[in-house]
Design a protein around this motif. Structure first.
Motif, PDB file in Angstrom:
ATOM      1  N   TYR A   1       0.813  -1.206   0.000  1.00  8.81           N
ATOM      2  CA  TYR A   1       0.000   0.000   0.000  1.00  8.81           C
ATOM      3  C   TYR A   1       0.853   1.264   0.000  1.00  8.81           C
TER       4      TYR A   1
ATOM      5  N   GLY B   1       1.475   1.043  -5.322  1.00  6.98           N
ATOM      6  CA  GLY B   1       0.787   0.052  -4.513  1.00  6.98           C
ATOM      7  C   GLY B   1      -0.145  -0.868  -5.280  1.00  6.98           C
TER       8      GLY B   1
ATOM      9  N   SER C   1      -3.400  -0.817  -5.520  1.00  8.70           N
ATOM     10  CA  SER C   1      -4.435  -0.147  -6.308  1.00  8.70           C
ATOM     11  C   SER C   1      -3.871   0.354  -7.630  1.00  8.70           C
TER      12      SER C   1
ATOM     13  N   CYS D   1      -2.791   4.778   3.045  1.00  9.63           N
ATOM     14  CA  CYS D   1      -4.189   4.780   2.593  1.00  9.63           C
ATOM     15  C   CYS D   1      -4.561   6.061   1.858  1.00  9.63           C
TER      16      CYS D   1
END
Length: 388
Positions: free
Chosen positions: A175, A179, A181, A293
């Motif tokens: 992350y 990362g 995503s 995040c």
């Protein structure tokens, strides 16, 4: 060998790629490694203009053994060297000479950290130049390597018709930076994704905390920490090729054996939990429990908070000087710096942090640890050199 297909051109690329940044000093040893790798199915070799004499050595060995057509060469241009349109050809032609070839299979725009760095090259004529090289066949595929935060990665992906990309990815950085995503986003766009730093510069193979080693040792199947790391990455269907800088025959043979027996989604739930336990043991030794995040972003002052805190954590994981080098590259090497000292203590970030991190305090610690007296003059010199 295990291969994964490039959906854009049907190239079958070896899942294990040969990272050519640090060859053995003895060229005969290097030749033995490269020929063994090719004979055992590795067909993707990654180098760059700034990797010392790597391009010349790779070019000599391939030409000497008539192996050029058996492999895919990936190399990179360094944006800092490009200050006018003619520089694109100046350095590219030099790379062709070094590699003793008339085409590059996978050509990277190297070390992008934000979309503004890419835009500077566009303003110098990068797109026209790329199109001309694609038209004459001297560049088969154009892509970029990335060293910044997640949001900027997506912006760069969307800003041009890229044909592949490369990111840092491992179980500790799931992350961080682009990362998971980012990996998934690029994959959905049909981009092959090459992976660098699968072992975090060797940190995930050597000198792990005792608790991390104990997590691996209690598994039913005994594997080295390096093998656990590689298998975790190979488990992802979105990954196309994983680079490893293999500097001796023992390492090369071990990595080939691992990749040959690795399959997508083959790790069991129990094995994934073991890796997660080892990851948590490593993270217990770091300074700030930031998960990357991005809820703290955007910062009104332009601080890249997750990247700053990640580099601060690197002082424990990789050592102070490597951490400072990454901090400079990821926060200063861009048109607008995103360094910790830009924080004005407004507190907006802390209101949104699900980990309840004292971000203001940790950014101050980051500044003290990484913004040494020489950072400002180095940054000034780099910006002047790049005409930012």
């Amino acid at each position: 060998m295990n291969y994964r297909e490039n959906p854009k051109n049907s190239d079958k690329l070896s899942l294990l790629g040969f990272g050519c940044m640090r060859f053995p000093k003895n060229e005969q040893e290097t030749e033995e490694l490269l020929l063994y790798a090719i004979e055992n199915g590795i067909n993707y070799f990654d180098t760059a203009y700034i990797y010392g004499n790597s391009e010349e050595v790779l070019g000599r060995i391939l030409a000497k053994n008539n192996k050029r057509k058996d492999v895919k060469i990936a190399t990179k241009t360094f944006p800092a060297l490009i200050k006018k349109y003619s520089d694109f050809d100046k350095y590219f032609n030099r790379q062709l000479e070094r590699l003793q070839t008339d085409y590059i299979d996978y050509y990277f725009i190297h070390m992008l950290t934000d979309v503004l760095m890419w835009q500077r090259l566009v303003d110098l004529g990068a797109i026209d130049w790329i199109n001309s090289k694609k038209a004459d066949g001297s560049i088969k595929n154009i892509g970029f390597s990335y060293h910044g935060g997640r949001d900027e990665f997506i912006k760069i992906c969307d800003d041009f018709a890229w044909e592949f990309c490369m990111i840092q990815y491992n179980y500790l950085d799931e992350y961080k930076q682009a990362g998971k995503s980012g990996l998934q986003y690029a994959n959905k766009k049909g981009l092959p994704v090459m992976i660098m730093e699968p072992l975090r510069g060797g940190r995930l193979a050597n000198n792990l905390p005792k608790k991390a080693l104990e997590a691996f040792f209690k598994a039913d199947v005994q594997r080295t920490p390096a093998e656990w790391s590689f298998r975790w990455i190979y488990n992802h269907e979105e990954v196309t090729c994983v680079l490893s800088g293999m500097s001796d025959m023992k390492m090369l043979k071990e990595n080939i054996a691992v990749v040959k027996s690795s399959k997508i989604n083959s790790l069991t739930e129990a094995e994934l939990l073991i890796i997660e336990e080892a990851k948590q043991a490593i993270e217990e030794t770091i300074k700030v429990n930031c998960t990357g995040c991005n809820y703290c972003m955007p910062c009104p002052q332009g601080v890249d908070i997750p990247t700053c805190l990640s580099c601060y954590n690197n002082t424990v994981i990789e050592g102070r000087m490597p951490a400072i080098a990454k901090y400079f590259m990821q926060t200063c090497f861009k048109k607008e710096p995103s360094i910790a000292s830009k924080c004005n203590k407004c507190g907006k970030c802390e209101k949104h942090c699900p980990q309840n991190i004292e971000i203001i305090k940790e950014l101050e610690n980051t500044k003290k640890a990484l913004e040494k007296f020489y950072l400002k003059p180095i940054r000034w010199g780099a910006r002047k050199f790049m005409k930012l």
